[in-house]
Design an enzyme around this catalytic site. Structure first.
Site, short mmCIF file in Angstrom:
data_model
loop_
_atom_site.label_atom_id
_atom_site.label_comp_id
_atom_site.label_asym_id
_atom_site.label_seq_id
_atom_site.Cartn_x
_atom_site.Cartn_y
_atom_site.Cartn_z
N LYS A 70 -10.25 29.61 1.53
CA LYS A 70 -11.18 28.53 1.17
C LYS A 70 -11.12 28.11 -0.30
CE LYS A 70 -14.94 29.25 4.49
NZ LYS A 70 -16.41 29.26 4.55
N ASP A 107 -20.23 23.40 4.95
CA ASP A 107 -21.18 24.52 5.08
C ASP A 107 -22.60 24.15 4.64
OD1 ASP A 107 -19.52 26.37 6.24
OD2 ASP A 107 -18.89 27.28 4.34
P1 NAP Z 1 -19.26 37.15 -0.36
O1 NAP Z 1 -18.81 35.98 -1.17
O2 NAP Z 1 -18.41 38.36 -0.27
O3 NAP Z 1 -20.71 37.58 -0.94
C1 NAP Z 1 -21.35 38.73 -0.45
C2 NAP Z 1 -22.75 38.82 -1.05
O4 NAP Z 1 -23.41 39.96 -0.46
C3 NAP Z 1 -22.77 39.02 -2.56
O5 NAP Z 1 -23.86 38.34 -3.11
C4 NAP Z 1 -22.97 40.54 -2.67
O6 NAP Z 1 -23.56 40.96 -3.87
C5 NAP Z 1 -23.90 40.77 -1.53
N1 NAP Z 1 -23.90 42.18 -1.13
C6 NAP Z 1 -22.88 42.91 -0.60
N2 NAP Z 1 -23.27 44.19 -0.41
C7 NAP Z 1 -24.56 44.27 -0.84
C8 NAP Z 1 -25.52 45.33 -0.92
N3 NAP Z 1 -25.22 46.56 -0.49
N4 NAP Z 1 -26.75 45.04 -1.39
C9 NAP Z 1 -27.06 43.81 -1.83
N5 NAP Z 1 -26.20 42.76 -1.80
C10 NAP Z 1 -24.97 43.00 -1.30
O7 NAP Z 1 -19.56 36.72 1.15
P2 NAP Z 1 -20.01 35.29 1.68
O8 NAP Z 1 -18.83 34.51 2.06
O9 NAP Z 1 -20.97 34.72 0.70
O10 NAP Z 1 -20.75 35.66 3.06
C11 NAP Z 1 -21.98 36.35 3.04
C12 NAP Z 1 -22.53 36.48 4.45
O11 NAP Z 1 -22.83 35.18 4.97
C13 NAP Z 1 -21.58 37.12 5.45
O12 NAP Z 1 -22.33 38.00 6.26
C14 NAP Z 1 -21.07 35.95 6.28
O13 NAP Z 1 -20.76 36.33 7.61
C15 NAP Z 1 -22.29 35.05 6.26
N6 NAP Z 1 -21.92 33.63 6.46
C16 NAP Z 1 -22.41 33.00 7.57
C17 NAP Z 1 -22.09 31.67 7.78
C18 NAP Z 1 -22.64 30.98 9.00
O14 NAP Z 1 -22.07 29.97 9.41
N7 NAP Z 1 -23.72 31.45 9.57
C19 NAP Z 1 -21.27 30.99 6.87
C20 NAP Z 1 -20.79 31.67 5.75
C21 NAP Z 1 -21.12 33.01 5.57
P3 NAP Z 1 -22.65 41.44 -5.11
O15 NAP Z 1 -22.28 40.18 -5.85
O16 NAP Z 1 -23.54 42.32 -5.89
O17 NAP Z 1 -21.46 42.15 -4.54
#
Ligand code: NAP
Length: 279
Positions: A70, A107
């Site tokens: 992406k 998104d």
């Molecule tokens: P990402 O860029 O890897 O970001 C992950 C986030 O989770 C970061 O803010 C990270 O904080 C936090 N995190 C990870 N482990 C943690 C913990 N133990 N405690 C607190 N915070 C924690 O991932 P992303 O692409 O943003 O996706 C995040 C989620 O959204 C995923 O579950 C994904 O499946 C979901 N999502 C859903 C849709 C949908 O269509 N429904 C679309 C996009 C994403 P740090 O910065 O501190 O690591």
């Protein structure tokens, strides 16, 4: 002989095999009686540029992009629309009539459509929004909320530098709140959004007590596996209304489908049931 064009679109990712996108798009193709197909395109990171350039050559209308493409695609397509630029990622590529590649991001649209269709009485003026997480998904949520006119977004992230960087980049309405103050960020909030990966699959639940959240606040989780995350279950147990993550997944697909197939499809109970069955 059928002279309607056969339209092909797909999903580029690495890996792509677990995606629900083919179910969604192929359901719409069948439901609308169109000729076409949505296919999986496994593309390794080092081949992304060549694969994107092959789209017009192969007569493919465009593609969605998922992990890990992406952000990289921003520099590889010919035009990036302003929303995608602000989100910092392209999730949809549309081959233009001249063969050039237009990059978009659906998104923010998908999240806001899901929120507004599942909680129609929520308004941007309802009050502050508390957002947990500052990763890629959070950027789309911030853009979506800010564009609808939300005036206060309290952004809490485990790693403080990321929340501070987003607050600097987006300016008002985003305010970075230290992770240790995340409970206080719920006070007076009208909407809580989990954009972290916590609560997904085998991950532990999001470490957040809802005690300070108003009883009439809406709670939304981007995670959709499981559909009812521990956060949503805790919110429901204390009477808060909830919006799960599946709606965002379904609604983000709509403008991409429209761009490729020329018809804006709808999210119906049948589509929801189809995708829920595969989770
Ligand atoms: P990402 O860029 O890897 O970001 C992950 C986030 O989770 C970061 O803010 C990270 O904080 C936090 N995190 C990870 N482990 C943690 C913990 N133990 N405690 C607190 N915070 C924690 O991932 P992303 O692409 O943003 O996706 C995040 C989620 O959204 C995923 O579950 C994904 O499946 C979901 N999502 C859903 C849709 C949908 O269509 N429904 C679309 C996009 C994403 P740090 O910065 O501190 O690591």
């Amino acid at each position: 002989m059928n002279h309607r064009p056969f339209v092909v679109a797909g999903l580029m990712g690495w890996p792509v095999s677990h995606s629900r996108s083919p179910d969604i798009h192929n359901h719409w193709i069948a439901q609308l009686g169109l000729r076409g197909s949505y296919v999986l395109l496994p593309v390794a990171p080092e081949n992304l540029g060549q694969a994107l350039r092959a789209l017009p050559v192969l007569g493919i209308a465009g593609c969605n992009l998922t992990i890990p493409h992406k952000v990289a695609a921003m520099a590889l397509v010919d035009h990036v629309d302003p929303v995608a630029r602000r989100i910092g990622a392209v999730n949809t590529v549309v081959v233009q009539p001249d063969g050039s590649l237009a990059g978009r991001n659906t998104d923010a649209y998908g999240y806001m459509e899901s929120l507004m269709s599942e909680a129609p009485d929520w308004t941007p003026a309802a009050g502050p929004v508390a957002v947990m997480g500052a990763g890629g998904a959070a950027r789309a949520i911030i853009v979506g909320l800010a564009d609808k006119g939300v005036t206060e977004i309290r952004l809490c992230n485990r790693s403080p530098d990321k929340a501070l960087a987003l607050a600097r980049e987006f300016g008002a309405p985003v305010v970075a709140v230290p992770w240790e103050d995340r409970h206080a960020a719920l006070e007076g909030a009208a909407l809580l959004v989990n954009t972290t990966s916590q609560g997904m699959g085998e991950q532990p639940p999001l470490d957040l007590s809802l005690d300070l959240l108003p009883a009439d606040a809406l709670v939304s989780d981007l995670v959709y596996v499981p559909l009812r995350t521990p956060l949503l279950a805790a919110a429901q147990a204390r009477g808060n209304r909830t919006v799960g993550g599946l709606g965002m997944l379904l609604h983000q697909a709509r403008p991409a489908f429209e761009a490729w197939f020329g018809v804006m499809p709808h999210v119906t109970p049948a589509l929801r049931a189809l995708v829920e069955k595969s989770l």
